[in-house]
Design a protein around this motif. Structure first.
Motif, PDB file in Angstrom:
ATOM      1  N   LYS A 169      21.752  27.674 -23.621  1.00 47.87           N
ATOM      2  CA  LYS A 169      22.251  26.965 -24.810  1.00 47.87           C
ATOM      3  C   LYS A 169      22.356  27.878 -26.022  1.00 47.87           C
ATOM      4  CE  LYS A 169      19.446  23.510 -25.490  1.00 47.87           C
ATOM      5  NZ  LYS A 169      18.269  24.193 -24.948  1.00 47.87           N
ATOM      6  N   GLU A 170      22.260  29.180 -25.832  1.00 42.68           N
ATOM      7  CA  GLU A 170      22.266  30.146 -26.937  1.00 42.68           C
ATOM      8  C   GLU A 170      23.430  31.124 -26.854  1.00 42.68           C
ATOM      9  OE1 GLU A 170      20.245  30.132 -29.491  1.00 42.68           O
ATOM     10  OE2 GLU A 170      19.029  28.447 -28.768  1.00 42.68           O
ATOM     11  N   GLY A 171      24.383  30.866 -25.956  1.00 39.69           N
ATOM     12  CA  GLY A 171      25.532  31.751 -25.863  1.00 39.69           C
ATOM     13  C   GLY A 171      25.232  33.092 -25.236  1.00 39.69           C
ATOM     14  N   LEU A 222      30.727  26.365 -24.037  1.00 41.35           N
ATOM     15  CA  LEU A 222      30.555  25.001 -24.536  1.00 41.35           C
ATOM     16  C   LEU A 222      29.307  24.843 -25.384  1.00 41.35           C
ATOM     17  CD1 LEU A 222      31.610  22.965 -21.375  1.00 41.35           C
ATOM     18  CD2 LEU A 222      33.018  23.670 -23.318  1.00 41.35           C
ATOM     19  N   CYS A 223      28.301  25.694 -25.156  1.00 47.56           N
ATOM     20  CA  CYS A 223      27.057  25.578 -25.925  1.00 47.56           C
ATOM     21  C   CYS A 223      27.203  26.096 -27.352  1.00 47.56           C
ATOM     22  CB  CYS A 223      25.919  26.316 -25.221  1.00 47.56           C
ATOM     23  SG  CYS A 223      26.066  28.115 -25.207  1.00 47.56           S
ATOM     24  N   ARG A 224      28.305  26.800 -27.644  1.00 48.64           N
ATOM     25  CA  ARG A 224      28.514  27.356 -28.995  1.00 48.64           C
ATOM     26  C   ARG A 224      29.792  26.846 -29.633  1.00 48.64           C
ATOM     27  NH1 ARG A 224      23.839  28.521 -30.203  1.00 48.64           N
ATOM     28  NH2 ARG A 224      24.248  30.277 -31.594  1.00 48.64           N
ATOM     29  N   PHE A 280      17.086  18.996 -20.636  1.00 50.46           N
ATOM     30  CA  PHE A 280      18.253  19.840 -20.445  1.00 50.46           C
ATOM     31  C   PHE A 280      18.130  20.534 -19.089  1.00 50.46           C
ATOM     32  CE2 PHE A 280      17.403  19.884 -25.073  1.00 50.46           C
ATOM     33  CZ  PHE A 280      18.613  19.407 -25.556  1.00 50.46           C
ATOM     34  N   GLY A 281      19.234  21.148 -18.668  1.00 51.06           N
ATOM     35  CA  GLY A 281      19.196  21.991 -17.485  1.00 51.06           C
ATOM     36  C   GLY A 281      19.711  21.324 -16.227  1.00 51.06           C
ATOM     37  N   VAL A 282      20.224  22.152 -15.313  1.00 51.39           N
ATOM     38  CA  VAL A 282      20.780  21.661 -14.044  1.00 51.39           C
ATOM     39  C   VAL A 282      20.129  22.360 -12.857  1.00 51.39           C
ATOM     40  CG1 VAL A 282      22.991  20.960 -15.028  1.00 51.39           C
ATOM     41  CG2 VAL A 282      22.696  23.327 -14.270  1.00 51.39           C
ATOM     42  N   PHE A 283      18.934  22.907 -13.056  1.00 50.88           N
ATOM     43  CA  PHE A 283      18.207  23.567 -11.970  1.00 50.88           C
ATOM     44  C   PHE A 283      17.441  22.494 -11.201  1.00 50.88           C
ATOM     45  CE2 PHE A 283      14.735  26.252 -10.242  1.00 50.88           C
ATOM     46  CZ  PHE A 283      15.488  27.247  -9.655  1.00 50.88           C
ATOM     47  N   THR A 284      18.191  21.627 -10.548  1.00 48.74           N
ATOM     48  CA  THR A 284      17.614  20.471  -9.874  1.00 48.74           C
ATOM     49  C   THR A 284      17.911  20.521  -8.380  1.00 48.74           C
ATOM     50  OG1 THR A 284      19.595  19.183 -10.371  1.00 48.74           O
ATOM     51  CG2 THR A 284      17.768  19.032 -11.933  1.00 48.74           C
TER      52      THR A 284
END
Length: 354
Positions: free
Chosen positions: A40-42, A79-81, A203-207
């Motif tokens: 989320k930090e580019g 998209l995060c920035r 947050f996150g998609v490490f699922t």
């Protein structure tokens, strides 16, 4: 009041409304649309996408390693920035349609510190209890939250090690302490049991993806223990029986943690094997870099799912190695713990990880 615009995502056909003072990723998360993302930090490029229609976009600062100038000129975006100043159509380059539609809206909560325990010389097991009327934060195992650093406007991201807060009202983290780390030094030197912290997430998609019959290879290091432990715990709780090997890299025996629990999982979780490796200490187990150990024991990983979590050098070495061993690229799921600081500066100003 900031204007709002419609952003449509293709090829999935999902539309959201985005305020100009929000990033597109943040707006999607608030509306329960789980787009692929990491830092989320580019810096990690997980959310890199292509603009099909619309031009009026502004970006917060980001690393040109994640989005080189030539890609920006060609129409790519992070998209995060990215802030939308007109209606846009975005092509998602990295997505899981089932995951997109299963998102949980992000929440802002307050939690009390229950425990801070040293599990190695530089890893801390932080346990928080959610306060307020709703003592639960819904999340998927493997996700993370942003913890606000008290006394500042900054926050840092950390993955949960537990699987749910439904019954206990608690969240568990495994956090690495770095010299000069804004949150980690606060954690190690000033934070006390009973203190309160503000958090935002999940947050996150490490699922864990549903792929019955496919082998799973976990590759982790450092605080990458947290989300992988969460996935292993949920497999145990749900009775998921798949062939799983967890390769965990550490420097010395003193850098290993949660060994007793992992050995117990070897006994109780069918098909599970834990294989730690030490890079700077001779012992009876595996020695060397964890990527070399995976190569040694896994000559053919065709049809397997791989999950990689830890420091950027380890993740960057593991992904092409896993591809060479036969793992399909789209079945390599990774959580790269990026460094924090000035996203536009190649020098590391501060190093913290989930």
């Amino acid at each position: 009041m900031a204007g709002k615009h419609v952003v449509r995502f293709e090829p999935v056909g999902i539309e959201i409304e985005v305020a100009e003072d929000q990033t597109i990723l943040r707006a999607a998360a608030e509306q329960g649309v789980m787009l692929m993302h990491g830092c989320k930090e580019g810096q990690c490029a997980s959310c890199k996408s292509f603009v099909l229609d619309g031009e009026d976009i502004e970006h917060d600062r980001y690393s040109t390693f994640a989005l080189p100038d030539y890609e920006l000129n060609e129409g790519y975006t992070l998209l995060c920035r990215a802030h939308a100043y007109e209606d846009l159509t975005i092509e998602l380059l990295n997505y899981d349609e089932e995951m997109i539609r299963s998102g949980l809206p992000i929440q802002e909560r307050t939690a009390e510190v229950v425990a801070i325990d040293a599990v190695t010389h530089d890893l801390r097991h932080l346990v928080l209890r959610l306060t307020g009327e709703d003592g639960e934060l819904k999340f998927f195992p493997g996700q993370y939250v942003d913890l606000k650093v008290p006394g500042t406007d900054a926050s840092r991201s950390f993955s949960m090690a537990n699987t749910s807060s439904r019954e206990s009202g608690q969240l568990e983290f495994v956090i690495r302490v770095y010299p000069g780390g804004l949150f980690s030094e606060f954690l190690d030197q000033r934070l006390r049991v009973g203190d309160q912290l503000e958090l935002t997430g999940p947050f996150g998609v490490f699922t864990l993806r549903d792929n019955p019959g496919a082998r799973i290879v976990f590759v982790g290091g450092g605080a990458g223990m947290a989300p992988i432990l969460s996935l292993l715990r949920t497999m145990s709780e749900r009775g998921i029986e798949r062939q799983v090997t967890f390769y965990y890299g550490a420097r010395t025996r003193q850098d290993l943690c949660f060994v007793d629990e992992l050995r117990e999982l070897e006994r109780t979780l069918p098909g599970f094997r834990y294989m730690p490796a030490l890079s700077e200490d001779e012992w009876d187990g595996e020695n060397g870099l964890i990527t070399d150990v995976v190569r040694k024991h896994e000559p053919d990983l065709k049809g397997a799912d791989a999950y990689v979590c830890g420091p950027p050098p380890m993740v960057e070495a593991a992904i092409p190695m896993l591809e060479r061993l036969g793992v399909v690229t789209k079945h390599i799921y990774y959580d790269k713990f990026t460094t924090t600081g000035d996203a536009g500066d190649s020098k590391v100003l501060e190093a913290e990880s989930r």
